[in-house]
Scaffold this active site. Structure first.
Site, PDB file in Angstrom:
ATOM      1  N   ASP A  22       0.861  -1.184   0.000  1.00 54.09           N
ATOM      2  CA  ASP A  22       0.000   0.000   0.000  1.00 54.09           C
ATOM      3  C   ASP A  22       0.899   1.236   0.000  1.00 54.09           C
ATOM      4  OD1 ASP A  22      -2.586   1.435   2.194  1.00 54.09           O
ATOM      5  OD2 ASP A  22      -1.540   2.174   0.405  1.00 54.09           O
ATOM      6  N   ASP A  94      -5.891   5.653   4.340  1.00 51.50           N
ATOM      7  CA  ASP A  94      -4.463   5.812   4.620  1.00 51.50           C
ATOM      8  C   ASP A  94      -4.083   5.265   5.989  1.00 51.50           C
ATOM      9  OD1 ASP A  94      -4.698   7.134   2.245  1.00 51.50           O
ATOM     10  OD2 ASP A  94      -3.237   8.665   2.742  1.00 51.50           O
ATOM     11  N   HIS A 137      -5.058  11.716  13.820  1.00 52.04           N
ATOM     12  CA  HIS A 137      -6.031  11.624  12.729  1.00 52.04           C
ATOM     13  C   HIS A 137      -7.226  10.754  13.089  1.00 52.04           C
ATOM     14  CE1 HIS A 137      -3.403  13.748  10.067  1.00 52.04           C
ATOM     15  NE2 HIS A 137      -2.453  12.855  10.181  1.00 52.04           N
ATOM     16  N   ASP A 174       2.842  18.671  14.050  1.00 44.20           N
ATOM     17  CA  ASP A 174       2.923  17.684  12.967  1.00 44.20           C
ATOM     18  C   ASP A 174       2.509  18.383  11.661  1.00 44.20           C
ATOM     19  OD1 ASP A 174       2.565  14.359  12.639  1.00 44.20           O
ATOM     20  OD2 ASP A 174       1.541  15.589  11.144  1.00 44.20           O
ATOM     21  N   HIS A 176       0.656  17.374   9.361  1.00 42.87           N
ATOM     22  CA  HIS A 176      -0.700  17.053   8.883  1.00 42.87           C
ATOM     23  C   HIS A 176      -1.721  17.649   9.848  1.00 42.87           C
ATOM     24  CE1 HIS A 176       1.747  13.747   7.142  1.00 42.87           C
ATOM     25  NE2 HIS A 176       0.957  13.922   6.116  1.00 42.87           N
ATOM     26  N   ASP A 294       7.182  15.189  10.987  1.00 41.64           N
ATOM     27  CA  ASP A 294       7.146  15.223   9.529  1.00 41.64           C
ATOM     28  C   ASP A 294       7.138  16.668   9.047  1.00 41.64           C
ATOM     29  OD1 ASP A 294       3.746  13.823   9.675  1.00 41.64           O
ATOM     30  OD2 ASP A 294       4.612  15.630  10.566  1.00 41.64           O
ATOM     31  N   TYR A 334       8.778  10.759   9.222  1.00 41.28           N
ATOM     32  CA  TYR A 334       9.023   9.602   8.356  1.00 41.28           C
ATOM     33  C   TYR A 334      10.402   9.610   7.713  1.00 41.28           C
ATOM     34  CZ  TYR A 334       4.166   9.521   9.431  1.00 41.28           C
ATOM     35  OH  TYR A 334       2.994   9.524  10.144  1.00 41.28           O
TER      36      TYR A 334
HETATM   37  N1  LIG Z   1       2.182   9.787   0.606  1.00 42.67           N
HETATM   38  C1  LIG Z   1       1.567   8.971   1.599  1.00 42.67           C
HETATM   39  C2  LIG Z   1       0.172   9.489   1.949  1.00 42.67           C
HETATM   40  C3  LIG Z   1      -0.051   9.355   3.444  1.00 42.67           C
HETATM   41  N2  LIG Z   1      -1.251  10.035   3.868  1.00 42.67           N
HETATM   42  C4  LIG Z   1      -1.527   9.853   5.298  1.00 42.67           C
HETATM   43  C5  LIG Z   1      -0.467  10.510   6.127  1.00 42.67           C
HETATM   44  C6  LIG Z   1      -0.720  10.287   7.616  1.00 42.67           C
HETATM   45  C7  LIG Z   1       0.345  10.997   8.448  1.00 42.67           C
HETATM   46  C8  LIG Z   1       0.146  10.818   9.898  1.00 42.67           C
HETATM   47  S1  LIG Z   1       1.181  11.899  10.875  1.00 42.67           S
HETATM   48 ZN   LIG Z   2       1.855  13.847  10.114  1.00 40.91          ZN
END
Ligand SMILES: NCCCNCCCCCS
Ligand SMILES: [Zn+2]
Length: 697
Positions: A22, A94, A137, A174, A176, A294, A334
């Site tokens: 994935d 995701d 999330h 973060d 996101h 991140d 990451y």
């Molecule tokens: N390019 C990968 C898409 C990931 N999308 C979800 C990211 C969740 C981050 C949690 S901190």
């Molecule tokens: Zn994140």
């Protein structure tokens, strides 16, 4: 006063991983946690922390945020076949499931609760939980973005329920948007009177007194890559105009990054011009950090350019809130190089080590300014410190998302490139500098009859021959006064010890603070490039002092200085001088911090003018915040008769957290105007003062 930093980690949380292909989830690997912990061990930081064991969150604790049906469904996953796990995962976005992820999710949430217990029971002052899966999330009945249970949201509810914590600040750095946290609290009851804002009209003096009784409440701040809604999770409600609903209005603060490549300057300007002013006004009892890394350089998700040492500063700036009660819980991150570096920077600051200097700060980029201005404008009706923000004119705000929505500008495809298309050039950055603790953390130069505070080292006054000869030609009139000469030469030698990092910071009681400051400034060694002089209270500072930029003077007082303001001589005149806490903090957060960061001094001299009127708590906040600069090398000068200030000042220089100010009233209109006027005038010289985009070239 609680001491110590908790570290919560267990390798059990590395024991789950993606079991199928994935592309969206492949970056969430067990090594994220192991490399972070190993870096803490390698740098000798793990041993300096108080190791707190993990535990599983109970059903009741998980149900503080999640629904019963969701919990029951997740409970079944350990017994699922690979196919069932894939099937189960499909309903979410995701995220992936694994036979052991339920156990790890309970440990991650339980770790956050252990951290809250340790801080609230005062077993430690602050701490960090290194956990996976992350949490911000996940929603009431859904997993999302690698998250299963919302660790920080559960911790916030738990703190309120178990410890009666009234005001919790959640800072989500973060990259996101933690939509799960936003949904959880956006309609959280804010107490009896909505947000509890009671407005009294006092007919007599016809002054509207905004008294902000803030009852139980959770303030959620998040910045996040957004790119006009094209970046995951692509939510309309992640934009700056989601301010919270009805009674929660003002308690949700979203700062969208509409471009990648944001740097340290962008992050600091958002802290100085939005988060910190609001946070001080909110006056939280506890700070929880959704500590995702991140947002650091090198991360494939964020694609930002802020360096790992920025997290040392973001952490420090938050440590002056809530009496230092800060719980950081790992979210994303990451890049297996910048993640551990950022984790180490964060933990080292929690431990109280000197901060690294941030070099080459400039102003925020145009896109950041647009977001900053839009956010301040959307929030100004809720926060006194933002009250007088200029409203953005259509010309200078990014209405791109709106125009896309109205079909004016056709929707570009999602910005997210596949892993392979990502701009291939690998980002490079310096390993963060070592942050050695000086053998003497704080030194004092005091009259013999004044006791030296515990932890401080008294420097005996003596005449330093080589120093005296240089002094003599400057301070002729003191030449006869042996004591003054001894004091001044001791101060100069103290500063020399700071340069060699033999001493961290110093405090001195002197006969004449201005003369002492002049002497120090004139006798610092040539390799000390810049000296920031902060003067609190009224008094005449000779303007020739700020010569050729080697010295920057910033004075906060109540007398409008007739002196010509210049780039290196900034006089902030407040209605009630240093007595009005709100006005004073407005000047410190909105002017002193940004200018100080951009100036990047090698020494800070904090001068408490006689009869400054500054109250202890504010003085301690200022002393704590100034530790951001010059690796903590601060020399504090106070008048001889003020020996009651020695103890409080020393405690901050020794790393104690400043006590929280009370919830701040809205600053006086005149003070906000004064700070705004000065900010507008100075932003041409000091780019970090900018908050609106019309000034960018
Ligand atoms: N390019 C990968 C898409 C990931 N999308 C979800 C990211 C969740 C981050 C949690 S901190
Ligand atoms: Zn994140």
């Amino acid at each position: 006063m609680a001491h110590g930093t908790a570290l919560i980690y267990d390798e059990e949380m590395t024991k789950y991983k993606l079991l199928w292909v994935d592309p969206a989830c492949k970056i969430e690997v067990p090594e994220r946690l192991s490399v972070s912990y190993e870096a803490l061990v390698r740098n000798g930081l793990a041993d300096r922390c108080v190791s707190i064991p993990v535990r599983e969150a109970t059903d009741a604790e998980i149900l503080l945020v999640h629904s019963d049906e969701y919990l029951e469904a997740v409970k079944k996953t350990p017994y699922m076949t690979l196919e069932d796990l894939k099937e189960f995962t499909l309903q979410f976005g995701d995220v992936y499931f694994h036979p052991n992820i339920y156990r790890c999710a309970k440990l991650a949430a339980g770790s956050a609760l252990q951290l809250v217990d340790s801080v609230m029971m005062e077993r430690v002052r602050n701490g960090m939980a290194l956990v996976r899966p992350p949490g911000h999330h996940s929603m009431r009945s859904a997993a999302s973005g690698f998250c299963v249970f919302n660790n920080v949201a559960i911790a916030a509810r738990y703190a309120k329920q178990k410890y009666g914590v009234k005001r919790v600040l959640i800072v989500d750095w973060d990259i996101h948007h933690g939509q799960g946290v936003q949904y959880c609290f956006e309609d959280d009851p804010r107490g009896v009177f909505g947000k509890g804002r009671i407005i009294f009209g006092c007919l007599k003096c016809n002054i509207l007194v905004f008294v902000l009784f803030i009852f139980n409440s959770v303030l959620y701040f998040s910045w996040h890559r957004y790119e006009h809604q094209k970046f995951w999770p692509q939510l309309r409600e992640s934009d700056y105009d989601s301010v919270g609903k009805e009674k929660g209005a003002g308690f949700n603060i979203n700062l969208p990054w509409n471009q990648v490549g944001m740097e340290n300057s962008d992050y600091l300007s958002v802290f100085c011009h939005v988060l910190l002013p609001v946070a001080y006004e909110f006056c939280p009892d506890l700070v929880l950090v959704c500590a995702g890394f991140d947002s650091a350089i090198g991360d494939p998700e964020g694609e930002m350019c802020a360096t790992p040492d920025i997290f040392a500063h973001l952490t420090h700036l938050l440590m002056n809130l809530a009496g230092g009660r800060l719980c950081a819980v790992l979210e994303g991150g990451y890049n297996l190089t910048s993640l551990p570096q950022s984790v180490c920077q964060t933990v080292q600051t929690l431990l109280g080590d000197p901060l690294p200097q941030l070099a080459n700060l400039s102003g925020p980029c145009r896109s950041a300014l647009e977001s900053l201005q839009c956010l301040r404008s959307a929030q100004k009706q809720y926060w006194g410190s933002l009250k007088h923000t200029a409203s953005p004119t259509a010309a200078n705000i990014s209405t791109k998302r709106i125009r896309i929505a109205e079909g004016e500008v056709e929707e570009e495809e999602k910005t997210e490139l596949g892993e392979e298309e990502k701009n291939s050039e690998e980002k490079v950055w310096h390993e963060p500098p070592k942050r050695p603790c000086p053998p003497i953390r704080a030194a004092s130069v005091l009259p013999d009859d004044v006791a030296c505070p515990d932890g401080c080292k008294r420097i005996t006054k003596d005449i330093h021959p080589l120093v005296v000869s240089r002094l003599k030609d400057h301070l002729v009139q003191e030449a006869e006064d042996g004591d003054a000469l001894a004091t001044f030469s001791t101060l100069v030698s103290l500063v020399q010890k700071m340069e060699k990092n033999e001493v961290g910071s110093g405090l001195a009681l002197v006969g004449d603070v201005i003369k002492a400051m002049m002497c120090v400034v004139q006798h610092v060694s040539p390799d000390l490039n810049r000296v920031l002089v902060v003067c609190v209270g009224n008094g005449k500072i000779p303007s020739h002092i700020s010569r050729d930029g080697k010295v920057l003077v910033l004075q906060i007082s109540s007398d409008a200085s007739e002196e010509q303001q210049s780039k290196h001589y900034i006089s902030v005149c407040l209605q009630k001088g240093c007595c009005n806490t709100s006005g004073f903090m407005q000047a410190v957060l909105g002017l002193l911090l940004p200018v100080g960061y951009e100036y990047n001094p090698d020494l800070v001299v904090l001068v408490r003018m006689p009869d400054s009127g500054v109250c202890d708590v504010v003085w301690k906040q200022l002393t704590g915040l100034l530790q951001s600069f010059a690796k903590g090398h601060t020399l504090v000068l106070m008048q001889e008769k003020e020996n009651s200030c020695v103890g409080p000042t020393a405690s901050i220089l020794l790393g104690d957290p400043a006590p929280p100010l009370e919830t701040l009233q809205a600053p006086d209109r005149e003070d906000v105007d004064a700070v705004e006027r000065l900010r507008r005038r100075l932003q041409a010289d000091w780019k970090l003062l900018q908050t609106t985009s019309e000034y960018t070239s």
